[in-house]
Structure formats: C-alpha cells, structure tokens
Design a protein around this motif. Structure first.
Motif, PDB file in Angstrom:
ATOM      1  N   UNK A  28     -29.508 -32.551 -72.915  1.00  0.00           N
ATOM      2  CA  UNK A  28     -29.219 -33.804 -72.218  1.00  0.00           C
ATOM      3  C   UNK A  28     -27.971 -33.584 -71.378  1.00  0.00           C
ATOM      4  N   UNK A  29     -28.101 -33.756 -70.058  1.00  0.00           N
ATOM      5  CA  UNK A  29     -26.983 -33.532 -69.146  1.00  0.00           C
ATOM      6  C   UNK A  29     -26.790 -34.754 -68.261  1.00  0.00           C
ATOM      7  N   UNK A  30     -25.540 -35.170 -68.035  1.00  0.00           N
ATOM      8  CA  UNK A  30     -25.296 -36.329 -67.164  1.00  0.00           C
ATOM      9  C   UNK A  30     -25.637 -35.999 -65.713  1.00  0.00           C
ATOM     10  N   UNK A  31     -26.137 -36.987 -65.003  1.00  0.00           N
ATOM     11  CA  UNK A  31     -26.379 -36.809 -63.581  1.00  0.00           C
ATOM     12  C   UNK A  31     -25.039 -36.734 -62.849  1.00  0.00           C
ATOM     13  N   UNK A  32     -24.984 -36.002 -61.744  1.00  0.00           N
ATOM     14  CA  UNK A  32     -23.714 -35.855 -61.013  1.00  0.00           C
ATOM     15  C   UNK A  32     -23.093 -37.190 -60.631  1.00  0.00           C
ATOM     16  N   UNK A  33     -23.942 -38.150 -60.317  1.00  0.00           N
ATOM     17  CA  UNK A  33     -23.442 -39.471 -59.954  1.00  0.00           C
ATOM     18  C   UNK A  33     -24.300 -40.531 -60.647  1.00  0.00           C
ATOM     19  N   UNK A  34     -23.694 -41.658 -60.930  1.00  0.00           N
ATOM     20  CA  UNK A  34     -24.457 -42.765 -61.472  1.00  0.00           C
ATOM     21  C   UNK A  34     -24.412 -42.842 -62.985  1.00  0.00           C
ATOM     22  N   UNK A  35     -25.333 -43.645 -63.523  1.00  0.00           N
ATOM     23  CA  UNK A  35     -25.331 -43.967 -64.946  1.00  0.00           C
ATOM     24  C   UNK A  35     -26.563 -43.402 -65.647  1.00  0.00           C
ATOM     25  N   UNK A  36     -26.944 -42.187 -65.280  1.00  0.00           N
ATOM     26  CA  UNK A  36     -28.159 -41.608 -65.846  1.00  0.00           C
ATOM     27  C   UNK A  36     -27.947 -40.228 -66.425  1.00  0.00           C
ATOM     28  N   UNK A  37     -29.024 -39.684 -66.992  1.00  0.00           N
ATOM     29  CA  UNK A  37     -29.000 -38.343 -67.576  1.00  0.00           C
ATOM     30  C   UNK A  37     -30.278 -37.610 -67.186  1.00  0.00           C
ATOM     31  N   UNK A  38     -30.198 -36.302 -67.238  1.00  0.00           N
ATOM     32  CA  UNK A  38     -31.376 -35.455 -67.058  1.00  0.00           C
ATOM     33  C   UNK A  38     -31.648 -34.748 -68.381  1.00  0.00           C
ATOM     34  N   UNK A  39     -32.864 -34.900 -68.876  1.00  0.00           N
ATOM     35  CA  UNK A  39     -33.256 -34.309 -70.154  1.00  0.00           C
ATOM     36  C   UNK A  39     -34.293 -33.222 -69.890  1.00  0.00           C
ATOM     37  N   UNK A  40     -34.062 -32.053 -70.437  1.00  0.00           N
ATOM     38  CA  UNK A  40     -35.005 -30.945 -70.264  1.00  0.00           C
ATOM     39  C   UNK A  40     -35.347 -30.346 -71.625  1.00  0.00           C
ATOM     40  N   UNK A  41     -36.553 -29.824 -71.732  1.00  0.00           N
ATOM     41  CA  UNK A  41     -36.943 -29.099 -72.942  1.00  0.00           C
ATOM     42  C   UNK A  41     -38.149 -28.223 -72.637  1.00  0.00           C
ATOM     43  N   UNK A  42     -38.436 -27.324 -73.556  1.00  0.00           N
ATOM     44  CA  UNK A  42     -39.597 -26.448 -73.447  1.00  0.00           C
ATOM     45  C   UNK A  42     -40.493 -26.647 -74.663  1.00  0.00           C
ATOM     46  N   UNK A  43     -41.784 -26.427 -74.467  1.00  0.00           N
ATOM     47  CA  UNK A  43     -42.744 -26.523 -75.565  1.00  0.00           C
ATOM     48  C   UNK A  43     -43.700 -25.343 -75.485  1.00  0.00           C
ATOM     49  N   UNK A  44     -44.104 -24.856 -76.646  1.00  0.00           N
ATOM     50  CA  UNK A  44     -45.022 -23.720 -76.689  1.00  0.00           C
ATOM     51  C   UNK A  44     -45.904 -23.829 -77.924  1.00  0.00           C
ATOM     52  N   UNK A  45     -47.022 -23.128 -77.874  1.00  0.00           N
ATOM     53  CA  UNK A  45     -47.946 -23.106 -79.005  1.00  0.00           C
ATOM     54  C   UNK A  45     -48.499 -21.693 -79.136  1.00  0.00           C
ATOM     55  N   UNK A  46     -48.565 -21.141 -80.352  1.00  0.00           N
ATOM     56  CA  UNK A  46     -49.013 -19.756 -80.501  1.00  0.00           C
ATOM     57  C   UNK A  46     -50.500 -19.551 -80.270  1.00  0.00           C
ATOM     58  N   UNK A  47     -51.288 -20.632 -80.337  1.00  0.00           N
ATOM     59  CA  UNK A  47     -52.741 -20.478 -80.306  1.00  0.00           C
ATOM     60  C   UNK A  47     -53.421 -21.266 -79.203  1.00  0.00           C
ATOM     61  N   UNK A  48     -53.016 -22.516 -79.003  1.00  0.00           N
ATOM     62  CA  UNK A  48     -53.756 -23.424 -78.125  1.00  0.00           C
ATOM     63  C   UNK A  48     -52.956 -23.824 -76.892  1.00  0.00           C
ATOM     64  N   UNK A  49     -53.687 -24.273 -75.884  1.00  0.00           N
ATOM     65  CA  UNK A  49     -53.070 -24.879 -74.710  1.00  0.00           C
ATOM     66  C   UNK A  49     -52.494 -26.239 -75.096  1.00  0.00           C
ATOM     67  N   UNK A  50     -51.363 -26.578 -74.538  1.00  0.00           N
ATOM     68  CA  UNK A  50     -50.783 -27.894 -74.775  1.00  0.00           C
ATOM     69  C   UNK A  50     -51.609 -28.956 -74.056  1.00  0.00           C
ATOM     70  N   UNK A  51     -51.723 -30.117 -74.692  1.00  0.00           N
ATOM     71  CA  UNK A  51     -52.616 -31.162 -74.184  1.00  0.00           C
ATOM     72  C   UNK A  51     -51.876 -32.361 -73.608  1.00  0.00           C
ATOM     73  N   UNK A  52     -50.783 -32.776 -74.255  1.00  0.00           N
ATOM     74  CA  UNK A  52     -50.083 -33.971 -73.791  1.00  0.00           C
ATOM     75  C   UNK A  52     -48.645 -33.957 -74.294  1.00  0.00           C
ATOM     76  N   UNK A  53     -47.826 -34.808 -73.657  1.00  0.00           N
ATOM     77  CA  UNK A  53     -46.432 -34.962 -74.064  1.00  0.00           C
ATOM     78  C   UNK A  53     -45.987 -36.382 -73.759  1.00  0.00           C
TER      79      UNK A  53
END
Length: 203
Positions: free
Chosen positions: A118-143
């Motif tokens: 979670x990182x604050x945006x350069x300006x304003x009252x917001x944040x940028x959230x990033x993450x990664x997802x992986x699965x050893x067997x199947x394709x990811x379907x939804x988030x």
C-alpha cells in the motif's frame, strides 16, 4: 458366443447435486449387453504421464462412481472403466470392454497472494495497492477486493485478462478519510480454490 458388453462414457464431472464436498467428482458411463447379460464394472485411475493403472473400485453394479480427489496430488488424470459380463457366463466365456476418459485436472491447492503493498499517491487523499497472485496448477479465474470490510468489488489483472497462473494487480483508491483502513483481497482459481489476505494501513 456373439455379443458382449458395450460401453459409452461421460467422464468425470464436477460436484453434483447434494454432494457436500467440493472435490467430489461423479464419474458416469453408459453400458449395455446385447444378450441382456448382467454387467459389473471396475474403475481405475492413473496420471497422464504414468504407466500403471490403480484400482479405485471393483464389482460395481451401478453405472457411476464418486471420486474424492482430496487424496490425489495435483495434476492431470485419466479414469478407466472396465465392464464385464462374467456373472452371467461360465468361466472362460465372459467378455470385457473398457473405456478411458479424456484427461481431467485435479487441483486441491489454493492460489498464493504475495507482495501486497500500500503506497500513498503523490498527491491527494488516496493510495495505490498492488499485489501478485499465482497458482501452481490452475489458471486464475477471478479476483476481488474489500475496503474496510465493505462489499467485495470485482477487479481484473493489470493486463485485463485472466489467462495465466500468475497475475499482477493494481487498485487505486481515492477519497479516503484520515486514519486507519483495511484492505482485503481475494483470488480464485478455475478449480474453485480460494485465497484471501488482509492488510491494515493508515492514510
């Protein structure tokens, strides 16, 4: 002796009506004997890259079998059904026929969520959230994500397509009030396995 068992296949299906376990598959087949002989069945399984079949059940009279895949390692499998009329014929005169299913996937592993930031945006009252997802067997379907335990919101990977076992995600949230907040993210693979993670942050 003319005739003999005739066997058609439907193959392993997913969870059926009334089945309480996600990893129960119903294997169904169609069988008949031109002579009207009583048929019995055996069900076998093997991995697609394995040579030897392993017996799951023998002397079945029904034309279906419920496979609990929780004990199987993740991977691709074949099921084989063997039908025989041995109960209606003397020893040495019985006939048998077999059918092999198309490959099907067993996936009991949850997706993995990592690098939630979670990182604050350069300006304003917001944040940028990033993450990664992986699965050893199947394709990811939804988030999806939930801010401060509110309703889950659907989200897509950064490339806008769920088409691989690894995806990256970015959420931009604006208009946040000062103080502590929580972000929860949830990922589902095509086998229905779910993972979620939660993180608190302050603005």
């Amino acid at each position: 002796r003319k005739g003999g068992p005739q066997l058609g296949r439907e193959g392993p299906g997913g969870k059926g009506p009334g089945e309480g376990k996600k990893n129960v598959r119903t294997i169904k087949w169609q069988a008949k004997d031109p002579n009207g002989d009583k048929l019995i069945f055996s069900v076998w399984i093997k991995g697609v890259n394995e040579k030897n079949w392993r017996l799951l059940k023998e002397k079945l009279e029904e034309s279906s079998y419920k496979l609990d895949s929780t004990a199987l390692p993740d991977g691709w499998y074949h099921v084989k059904v063997v039908a025989t009329d041995e109960r209606s014929n003397p020893e040495g005169m019985a006939k048998a026929v077999e059918k092999i299913s198309d490959p099907f996937l067993v996936d009991n592993s949850q997706p993995r969520i990592s690098e939630l930031k979670v990182e604050p945006l350069p300006q304003g009252d917001g944040v940028r959230i990033t993450f990664k997802a992986s699965d050893p067997t199947s394709i990811l379907k939804s988030a999806s994500y939930s801010l401060d335990n509110k309703e889950w919101q659907v989200m897509f990977p950064d490339d806008q397509l769920f088409d691989s076992k690894e995806e990256s995600f970015t959420i931009t949230l604006k208009g946040l009030s000062p103080g502590e907040h929580t972000i929860s993210v949830k990922v589902v693979d095509i086998a229905g396995n779910i993972s979620s993670i939660r993180k608190a942050f302050s603005r």
